[in-house]
Structures are given as structure tokens and as C-alpha cells.
Design a protein around this motif. Structure first.
Motif, PDB file in Angstrom:
ATOM      1  N   ASP A 234       0.838  -1.199   0.000  1.00  0.00           N
ATOM      2  CA  ASP A 234       0.000   0.000   0.000  1.00  0.00           C
ATOM      3  C   ASP A 234       0.878   1.257   0.000  1.00  0.00           C
ATOM      4  OD1 ASP A 234      -2.467   1.267  -0.110  1.00  0.00           O
ATOM      5  OD2 ASP A 234      -2.614   1.485   2.064  1.00  0.00           O
ATOM      6  N   HIS A 236       0.362   5.616   0.670  1.00  0.00           N
ATOM      7  CA  HIS A 236      -0.449   6.814   0.894  1.00  0.00           C
ATOM      8  C   HIS A 236       0.429   8.050   0.786  1.00  0.00           C
ATOM      9  CE1 HIS A 236      -4.527   5.474   2.022  1.00  0.00           C
ATOM     10  NE2 HIS A 236      -3.906   4.326   2.286  1.00  0.00           N
ATOM     11  N   HIS A 268      -2.730  -1.183   6.483  1.00  0.00           N
ATOM     12  CA  HIS A 268      -3.434  -1.554   5.245  1.00  0.00           C
ATOM     13  C   HIS A 268      -2.690  -2.678   4.519  1.00  0.00           C
ATOM     14  CE1 HIS A 268      -5.722   2.560   4.834  1.00  0.00           C
ATOM     15  NE2 HIS A 268      -5.897   1.965   6.011  1.00  0.00           N
TER      16      HIS A 268
HETATM   17 MG    MG Z   1      -4.561   2.213   1.946  1.00  0.00          MG
END
Ligand code: MG
Length: 386
Positions: A234, A236, A268
Motif C-alpha cells: 500500500d 499513501h 493496510h
Molecule cells: Mg490504503
């Protein structure tokens, strides 16, 4: 009627097995005995549903042990095994009856499919069939002194499941008036004049009785544990005016991660790794970004949900390994806190949680400090039948 119903008797007190809990509810390899029996019996193509008989004060323990497994009925047993089986047979009759019934003990957690095949095939010819094994040891009578040797060639160890044409075993139960209490249903069918075929049993069906039997049974099935891994990744974006949540903890930092939830990139990736290991889709499947209820949600909820799905599948998280990729903040000072937090969320010892961090040598978006990436691997294992 052509269908076959399983009838599991889980009404015993099971005190000889120790541990204070009736043995059918005690875990073997991470799963209660009765859940093993339910899964193995239910996995056979011939078995269309299972009725479970339990003690009057054991309903809650049974439901907890079965988890998401759905029996056709849960029935309260009687004072004896015979009465308990009878209660189960009555429940099956109330459900519309069956062609065949497999009466099984919860204390025999592993039911090889081949044994069920042999039992069901024997019912084409006989009203009853039971699995048996021969006796390898010399068998003798005696107390302090040796008595007579018993001819072991004629002896059979009787196991369960015991298979019956439903109407025949129901009739035998209704007609039973024996002076002594029968220890199984085959004796009752015989008393009612029905032939009981012997088919080959299996050592996997040995009854769990004493405390040491649990460890021995775990060792016996050790080779059949399936291990699966899942990976997660993941990213961000970092931005001003956001709190930085990373690995389930809040880290003081000039910027924070931007996202629909708390944007905890580490949790995540970890959640996706766990979901991947059990083939349960990804984080977006379970918590769609389009759903307003997850706005600002703590990502710990996502991770706990993934862990709950693993448990519901009868599996176990053996290990997780997480790598956080960023130039800043420095992860080292927070590593222990992240590890402790994830251990808490997954209810695992910290020895099974690995937290690592790296930079990308100022290369790429992580190197430029535009965002944080995380990748994770989860190792999950389960017994074959699950
Ligand atoms: Mg995420």
C-alpha cells in the motif's frame, strides 16, 4: 429419501481428559474437538447436514466451539449415551427423517472420507455398518497376576461413526428394553434383529480420552497442516495538517498520511496480506472507500476484521512480516511500540510479529518524501479439512 445425516454426540463430561473443560470443547491443534468432527463429517459429499447433541448446560459452550458452523439442529441429550442418541434421532425424524444416519462421537475428531465411503456402501446390503480395527497387542485378563490370554484374532475395536439405515436404528431405539445400558447403537440394532456389517476402521478415528491423547493426535496429523502466505502492498500520500498514523500508533511528525480512513499504510498492507492468505479479497472488498462509514476510521478495525476472518475459517496466523518504506519519520524509535500494538490487535505473541523499515536512498516518491509505502507478508495455517 436418499440423504444421509450426521449425528454427533457431544454431551459428555469428559473429565478423564483433564483441563476442567469437557473434552469435546477443548482445542486440539487450535480447534475444539467437536468442530473437527463437524468439519470432517460435513466435508463428505454424502453427508447433507449434521445434528449435534449436547448436555443441558452445554449449549453455550457448544455454540462457541462451533463458531460459524451451522448444524441442522442442536439437541439436548439425556442421562446416558443411548438417551442422547435417541434425542438426536427424534430431532432428525422431526426434520423429516433421512435415509441414513452416521452416529459419531465428538471425541473422535478425524473422520477419514474413505471410512464413510465404506460405511455408506455397506448400507446398500445391511441395515447397519460400523468401522472396526483388529487388536495388535496380546490381550489378557488379570489383575495383579496374569490371567488367561484372550484370542485376539477374534477381537475387534469398535469405532464411530456407526452407520445405519435411519428407520432401522429408530425402530431399534424404540424397541430397546435391555437390562444393561448399551455402549453403542450397533448393539441395539443387533438386539432388534438387524445385521451389522464390519468395515475397516482407521487409527485416525481413535478416541481422545486421556490428556496425552491430545498431543498424540496433534502429532499424528502434523503433516497435514496447510500453510498459506499472502502479500500486501500500500501507498499513501503525505500531506500537511494530518495526523500520522503508522502501524497502529500515532507518531509525532510534521506531516501525516492522506486517505479515506486514518490512512495507516502499514496496517493496510498487513490487512491485505492476511486477507490474501485466506483468499478473502482485499481491504477495499471489505471496507469500500466509497462507503462514508469508513471516513476517518481507525485502520485497527480493518486489521482486527481480517484476523477475525482467519479465526472463523478455522485457521491461525503463524507470522507476519511488515516493511515500512520512507525517508522520514525514522521508524526505529517506534518499532517496539508498533510491534506491541500489532501483537495486541492480532492477539499474537510479539515473537510472531516482525517490523522492518527501509529508505529508498532518496529515490522515487518515498525518497522525495511525497508518501509512505508499506509491504507485508502473512503466513497462515489451517488443518486440511478447513
Ligand atoms: Mg490504503
Amino acid at each position: 429419501m436418499t440423504h444421509t445425516i450426521g449425528l454427533i454426540v457431544a454431551a459428555g463430561r469428559g473429565e478423564r481428559a483433564g483441563g476442567g473443560t469437557p473434552k469435546q470443547f477443548r482445542p486440539l491443534a487450535g480447534l475444539p474437538l467437536v468442530a473437527h468432527a463437524f468439519d470432517r463429517l460435513g466435508a463428505h459429499a454424502a453427508v447433507e447436514g449434521i445434528v449435534v447433541v449436547t448436555g443441558a448446560d452445554q449449549h453455550e459452550a457448544l455454540r462457541e466451539a462451533l463458531g460459524t458452523r451451522a448444524p441442522l439442529a442442536i439437541v439436548e441429550g439425556g442421562a446416558t449415551r443411548r438417551e442422547s442418541v435417541r434425542a438426536g434421532l427424534d430431532a432428525i425424524a422431526a426434520l423429516g427423517g433421512a435415509a441414513r444416519v452416521l452416529v459419531h462421537d465428538a471425541a473422535r475428531p478425524f473422520v477419514p472420507a474413505a471410512v464413510i465411503d465404506r460405511l455408506v456402501a455397506a448400507l446398500d446390503t445391511f441395515p447397519g455398518a460400523i468401522p472396526v480395527l483388529g487388536v495388535a497387542d496380546t490381550v489378557a485378563t488379570g489383575d495383579a497376576l496374569l490371567g488367561n490370554i484372550v484370542d485376539r484374532a477374534t477381537l475387534r475395536r469398535v469405532q464411530t461413526p456407526q452407520a445405519f439405515r435411519f428407520d432401522d436404528v429408530m425402530t431399534a431405539h424404540r424397541a430397546w428394553s435391555g437390562a444393561t445400558e448399551p455402549t453403542d447403537d450397533a448393539q441395539m440394532l443387533r438386539a432388534a434383529g438387524g445385521d451389522v456389517a464390519l468395515v475397516e476402521g482407521d487409527p485416525m478415528l481413535d478416541k481422545i480420552t486421556l490428556p496425552g491423547d491430545f498431543a498424540a493426535a496433534e502429532a499424528r496429523i502434523g503433516g497435514s497442516r496447510l500453510v498459506r502466505t499472502g502479500m500486501g502492498f500500500d501507498v499513501h500520500r503525505l500531506g500537511d495538517g494530518e495526523e500520522l498514523w503508522l502501524g497502529g500508533i500515532r507518531i509525532p511528525h510534521a506531516q501525516g498520511l492522506i486517505g479515506h480512513s486514518d490512512a495507516d499504510v502499514a496496517l493496510h498492507a498487513l490487512t491485505d496480506a492476511i486477507l490474501g492468505a485466506i483468499g478473502a479479497g482485499d481491504i477495499g472488498t471489505h471496507f469500500p472507500p466509497s462507503d462514508p462509514q469508513w471516513r476517518g476510521a481507525p485502520s485497527s478495525r480493518f486489521l482486527e476484521h481480517a484476523a477475525a476472518l482467519v479465526a472463523a475459517a478455522g485457521a491461525r496466523i503463524d507470522h507476519v512480516d511488515l516493511t515500512i518504506i520512507c525517508e522520514a519519520p525514522k521508524i526505529g524509535p517506534h518499532r517496539d511500540a508498533i510491534r506491541a500494538r500489532i501483537a495486541l490487535l492480532l492477539r499474537l505473541p510479539e515473537t510472531r510479529i516482525s517490523i522492518k523499515a527501509t529508505t529508498t536512498e532518496r529515490l522515487g516518491f518515498t525518497g522525495r518524501g511525497e508518501g509512505i509505502a508499506a509491504q507485508a507478508i502473512a503466513t497462515v495455517s489451517a488443518w486440511e479439512a478447513l
